[in-house]
Design a protein around this motif. Structure first.
Motif, PDB file in Angstrom:
ATOM      1  N   ASN A  57      97.834   7.493 -21.977  1.00 22.39           N
ATOM      2  CA  ASN A  57      98.896   8.400 -21.528  1.00 22.39           C
ATOM      3  C   ASN A  57      98.294   9.623 -20.857  1.00 22.39           C
ATOM      4  N   ILE A  58      97.249  10.136 -21.484  1.00 28.87           N
ATOM      5  CA  ILE A  58      96.606  11.335 -20.952  1.00 28.87           C
ATOM      6  C   ILE A  58      95.904  11.023 -19.624  1.00 28.87           C
ATOM      7  N   MET A  59      95.184   9.912 -19.597  1.00 28.01           N
ATOM      8  CA  MET A  59      94.391   9.601 -18.418  1.00 28.01           C
ATOM      9  C   MET A  59      95.229   9.196 -17.207  1.00 28.01           C
ATOM     10  N   THR A  60      96.320   8.472 -17.433  1.00 24.53           N
ATOM     11  CA  THR A  60      97.043   7.881 -16.307  1.00 24.53           C
ATOM     12  C   THR A  60      98.381   8.545 -16.018  1.00 24.53           C
ATOM     13  N   GLY A  61      98.893   9.309 -16.965  1.00 22.56           N
ATOM     14  CA  GLY A  61     100.202   9.908 -16.778  1.00 22.56           C
ATOM     15  C   GLY A  61     101.349   8.916 -16.918  1.00 22.56           C
ATOM     16  N   MET A  82      88.286  -7.350 -20.304  1.00 23.40           N
ATOM     17  CA  MET A  82      89.542  -6.954 -20.943  1.00 23.40           C
ATOM     18  C   MET A  82      90.101  -5.628 -20.428  1.00 23.40           C
ATOM     19  N   ALA A  83      89.267  -4.820 -19.781  1.00 23.10           N
ATOM     20  CA  ALA A  83      89.744  -3.510 -19.345  1.00 23.10           C
ATOM     21  C   ALA A  83      90.869  -3.606 -18.317  1.00 23.10           C
ATOM     22  N   PHE A 106      84.898   3.505 -17.407  1.00 29.10           N
ATOM     23  CA  PHE A 106      84.277   4.725 -16.909  1.00 29.10           C
ATOM     24  C   PHE A 106      82.997   4.504 -16.137  1.00 29.10           C
ATOM     25  N   LEU A 107      82.256   3.459 -16.488  1.00 29.80           N
ATOM     26  CA  LEU A 107      80.984   3.262 -15.819  1.00 29.80           C
ATOM     27  C   LEU A 107      81.192   2.528 -14.510  1.00 29.80           C
ATOM     28  N   ASN A 111      84.081  -1.517 -25.649  1.00 27.22           N
ATOM     29  CA  ASN A 111      83.708  -2.151 -24.383  1.00 27.22           C
ATOM     30  C   ASN A 111      84.683  -1.794 -23.273  1.00 27.22           C
ATOM     31  N   ILE A 112      85.963  -1.768 -23.639  1.00 28.72           N
ATOM     32  CA  ILE A 112      86.986  -1.457 -22.642  1.00 28.72           C
ATOM     33  C   ILE A 112      86.783  -0.048 -22.103  1.00 28.72           C
ATOM     34  N   LEU A 113      86.566   0.883 -23.031  1.00 26.69           N
ATOM     35  CA  LEU A 113      86.369   2.268 -22.612  1.00 26.69           C
ATOM     36  C   LEU A 113      85.194   2.395 -21.656  1.00 26.69           C
TER      37      LEU A 113
END
Lengths: 226, 121
Positions: A144-148, A176-177, A224-225, A218-220
């Motif tokens: 929610n925070i990251m994507t709005g 899975m991300a 980001f990477l 792993n998803i996180l």
């Protein structure tokens, strides 16, 4: 009314080593939805054949690419089909209910939305374990925070998409991300979205295959990477 | 005052840059250029260090490291990690390309089968 809603819908089913159940799942879904495309993601068992016997069109990845890629391939295939107005992403392990899928397409057909996303947490039908609830809730807060985009269930595989949504959503994350990526694509493309309560059946089979809580790490990092 | 201040600042700065590199999407050409410049630098530094070992020592003293060999070790760690990061990135890039290729193949195969004999229902 030209054709029935179900006939204007394509079910997109990513498939990876589910030969035990996929035929039954497809055959069951076919009673409602005549058009089903299974994207076999390089399964090493007889999944593709089983899906065909169940009555699905099968598109085969030559190697295993991950569920995100399978979804995108399925969408690309279904978009080329005549009379395809709605697209539903549906799991091959029997977790999702066909009735929920139909309800979501019906909602979508009103025309004021681009995508309808299933949520396990809008009612009390689904009973995941405690750890799973905590992890999923945290994932939701974070997204929610990251994507709005305000959703209550970040990683629900049951979604109904309009043509527009099916065309614009980019899926670069193979693994899975992709579920998080779809959420952020909803935000980026300013798609009109809504959630609907869905029921997931956690059978012994799906539990044994379900992703472990460790996967959230792993998803996180996948997200980001670069 | 901390006699090793300068080398600390230097090393921390390098790792911060690495971390940023990990998260920011890089453009292909620039990334490749940086990789090559880094490679040339490594060779140049290696040759100079072999030819004039005492230079390494005085450089080490300048930034507050006791011996030239220590500085060499720090430098090696930095180069090694930089190389790992760069390789990982290339690997991911290649994975994406393979994905696109395989998906295109799957779709063209599917459309060929479709125009063939499959009955529609």
């Amino acid at each position: 009314m030209s054709a029935s809603l179900a006939a204007r819908t394509w079910l997109i089913v990513p498939l990876y080593n589910e030969s035990q159940v996929v035929r039954e799942v497809i055959a069951e879904a076919r009673k409602t939805f005549p058009h089903i495309v299974c994207v076999d993601d390089g399964s090493s068992d007889d999944s593709a054949n089983e899906a065909r016997l169940g009555g699905a069109v099968v598109v085969q990845h030559p190697i295993n690419l991950g569920q995100g890629a399978a979804l995108r391939t399925g969408l690309d295939f279904a978009l080329t089909q005549k009379g395809a107005d709605f697209f539903v992403t549906f799991d091959s392990d029997g977790q999702h209910s066909v009735d929920d899928a139909l309800a979501m397409v019906t909602r979508l057909s009103k025309g004021d939305l681009d995508i309808v996303v299933g949520s396990r947490f809008l009612d009390n039908r689904t009973k995941p374990g405690f750890v799973k609830v905590v992890v999923l809730k945290l994932a939701v807060k974070f997204e929610n925070i990251m994507t709005g985009v305000k959703l209550t269930d970040a990683h629900n595989g049951l979604r109904a998409l309009s043509r527009k949504a099916a065309q614009v959503i980019r899926i670069d994350q193979n693994r899975m991300a992709h579920a998080s990526e779809i959420v952020s694509e909803i935000g980026r493309n300013k798609l009109r979205y809504e959630e609907m309560p869905v029921h997931l059946v956690y059978t012994e089979y799906s539990k044994s295959k379900g992703q472990s809580v460790w996967n959230s790490v792993n998803i996180l990092s996948d997200l980001f990477l670069k | 005052m901390d006699s090793q201040l300068w080398v600390k600042i230097l090393l921390i700065a390098v790792f911060v840059i690495f971390a940023v590199m990990l998260v920011l999407p890089g453009r292909g050409a620039r990334h490749l250029a940086v990789r090559r410049i880094a490679l040339v630098l490594v060779f140049a530094v290696a040759i100079v260090a072999i030819a004039y070992p005492e230079l390494l020592n005085s450089l080490a003293n300048l930034v507050g490291v006791g011996r030239g060999t220590d500085l060499l070790l720090y430098g090696m760690v930095v180069v090694l990690i930089g190389n790992i990061i760069s390789t990982t990135r290339r690997h991911r890039q290649m994975e994406r390309e393979v994905t696109q290729l395989a998906r295109a193949l799957a779709l063209s195969e599917a459309s060929r089968n479709e125009s063939g004999s499959r009955p529609r229902g």
